[in-house]
Design a protein around this motif. Sequence first.
Motif, short mmCIF file in Angstrom:
data_model
loop_
_atom_site.label_atom_id
_atom_site.label_comp_id
_atom_site.label_asym_id
_atom_site.label_seq_id
_atom_site.Cartn_x
_atom_site.Cartn_y
_atom_site.Cartn_z
N LEU A 62 -9.61 7.88 -36.80
CA LEU A 62 -8.23 7.76 -36.32
C LEU A 62 -8.05 8.47 -34.99
O LEU A 62 -7.41 7.95 -34.07
CB LEU A 62 -7.25 8.34 -37.36
CG LEU A 62 -6.99 7.49 -38.59
CD1 LEU A 62 -6.17 8.28 -39.61
CD2 LEU A 62 -6.25 6.21 -38.20
N LEU A 63 -8.62 9.66 -34.89
CA LEU A 63 -8.51 10.40 -33.63
C LEU A 63 -9.19 9.66 -32.49
O LEU A 63 -8.68 9.63 -31.36
CB LEU A 63 -9.11 11.81 -33.78
CG LEU A 63 -8.26 12.84 -34.48
CD1 LEU A 63 -9.07 14.11 -34.76
CD2 LEU A 63 -7.03 13.18 -33.65
N LEU A 70 -1.24 7.84 -30.92
CA LEU A 70 -0.75 9.03 -31.63
C LEU A 70 -0.08 9.98 -30.65
O LEU A 70 -0.58 10.20 -29.54
CB LEU A 70 -1.90 9.75 -32.33
CG LEU A 70 -2.58 9.04 -33.49
CD1 LEU A 70 -3.84 9.78 -33.90
CD2 LEU A 70 -1.63 8.94 -34.67
N ASP A 71 1.02 10.56 -31.11
CA ASP A 71 1.61 11.62 -30.29
C ASP A 71 0.85 12.92 -30.55
O ASP A 71 -0.06 12.97 -31.40
CB ASP A 71 3.10 11.76 -30.56
CG ASP A 71 3.43 12.16 -31.99
OD1 ASP A 71 2.50 12.43 -32.78
OD2 ASP A 71 4.63 12.22 -32.33
N ASP A 72 1.20 13.96 -29.85
CA ASP A 72 0.49 15.24 -30.00
C ASP A 72 0.57 15.78 -31.42
O ASP A 72 -0.41 16.32 -31.94
CB ASP A 72 1.03 16.27 -29.01
CG ASP A 72 0.64 15.97 -27.57
OD1 ASP A 72 -0.34 15.21 -27.37
OD2 ASP A 72 1.30 16.48 -26.65
N GLU A 73 1.72 15.61 -32.04
CA GLU A 73 1.89 16.11 -33.41
C GLU A 73 0.96 15.37 -34.37
O GLU A 73 0.33 15.97 -35.25
CB GLU A 73 3.34 15.97 -33.86
CG GLU A 73 3.62 16.64 -35.19
CD GLU A 73 5.10 16.60 -35.57
OE1 GLU A 73 5.36 16.87 -36.75
OE2 GLU A 73 5.95 16.33 -34.71
N GLY A 74 0.82 14.04 -34.22
CA GLY A 74 -0.09 13.27 -35.06
C GLY A 74 -1.52 13.70 -34.88
O GLY A 74 -2.29 13.82 -35.85
N LYS A 75 -1.92 13.96 -33.64
CA LYS A 75 -3.27 14.44 -33.36
C LYS A 75 -3.53 15.80 -34.00
O LYS A 75 -4.59 16.05 -34.57
CB LYS A 75 -3.52 14.50 -31.86
CG LYS A 75 -3.57 13.15 -31.19
CD LYS A 75 -3.69 13.30 -29.68
CE LYS A 75 -3.54 11.95 -29.00
NZ LYS A 75 -3.52 12.07 -27.54
N ILE A 76 -2.52 16.67 -33.91
CA ILE A 76 -2.65 18.01 -34.51
C ILE A 76 -2.81 17.91 -36.02
O ILE A 76 -3.64 18.60 -36.62
CB ILE A 76 -1.45 18.89 -34.11
CG1 ILE A 76 -1.53 19.26 -32.63
CG2 ILE A 76 -1.37 20.14 -34.99
CD1 ILE A 76 -0.29 19.94 -32.08
N HIS A 77 -2.03 17.01 -36.63
CA HIS A 77 -2.15 16.84 -38.09
C HIS A 77 -3.55 16.37 -38.47
O HIS A 77 -4.15 16.88 -39.43
CB HIS A 77 -1.11 15.84 -38.61
CG HIS A 77 0.29 16.36 -38.64
ND1 HIS A 77 0.63 17.58 -39.17
CD2 HIS A 77 1.46 15.81 -38.22
CE1 HIS A 77 1.93 17.77 -39.07
NE2 HIS A 77 2.47 16.70 -38.48
N LEU A 78 -4.09 15.42 -37.73
CA LEU A 78 -5.44 14.94 -38.03
C LEU A 78 -6.48 16.02 -37.79
O LEU A 78 -7.45 16.15 -38.55
CB LEU A 78 -5.75 13.69 -37.21
CG LEU A 78 -5.04 12.41 -37.67
CD1 LEU A 78 -5.26 11.28 -36.67
CD2 LEU A 78 -5.52 12.01 -39.05
N GLN A 79 -6.31 16.82 -36.77
CA GLN A 79 -7.23 17.93 -36.51
C GLN A 79 -7.16 18.96 -37.64
O GLN A 79 -8.19 19.51 -38.05
CB GLN A 79 -6.93 18.57 -35.16
CG GLN A 79 -7.32 17.67 -34.00
CD GLN A 79 -6.78 18.14 -32.66
OE1 GLN A 79 -5.88 18.99 -32.59
NE2 GLN A 79 -7.30 17.57 -31.58
N ARG A 80 -5.97 19.19 -38.16
CA ARG A 80 -5.82 20.11 -39.29
C ARG A 80 -6.50 19.56 -40.55
O ARG A 80 -7.10 20.31 -41.32
CB ARG A 80 -4.35 20.39 -39.57
CG ARG A 80 -3.71 21.29 -38.56
CD ARG A 80 -2.27 21.56 -38.90
NE ARG A 80 -1.67 22.45 -37.92
CZ ARG A 80 -0.37 22.59 -37.74
NH1 ARG A 80 0.48 21.91 -38.50
NH2 ARG A 80 0.08 23.41 -36.83
#
Length: 109
Positions: A62-63, A70-80
Amino acid sequence: MLEQIQERDSALRKAHDELEQNVQERTAQLAASNKELEAFSYSVSHDLRAPLRGIDGFSLALLEDYADRLDDEGKIHLQRIRAATQRMGLLIDDLLNLSRMTRAEIRRK
């Protein structure tokens, strides 16, 4: 006097036999516990790792494939999500190492 010695010897033999029986029972219990631990290790190693690899892999896909959507928040969620799966992988490794240590021979230093 001889009779007392024979009684004492008999009592010692009986105590020795009981002790031997207890040792055999404890050894059998320990063997059963080790077998259960091996089954647990196998389960942890195979049954938990596969879903984690899937979660991590799909999160990475996905990343990589949808980063532009993806917005920044979506990217952060996937990284988490990826970080959490990797931490879980380390916890699994630690559990497996602990189970190996409990089966290893004790060496006194």
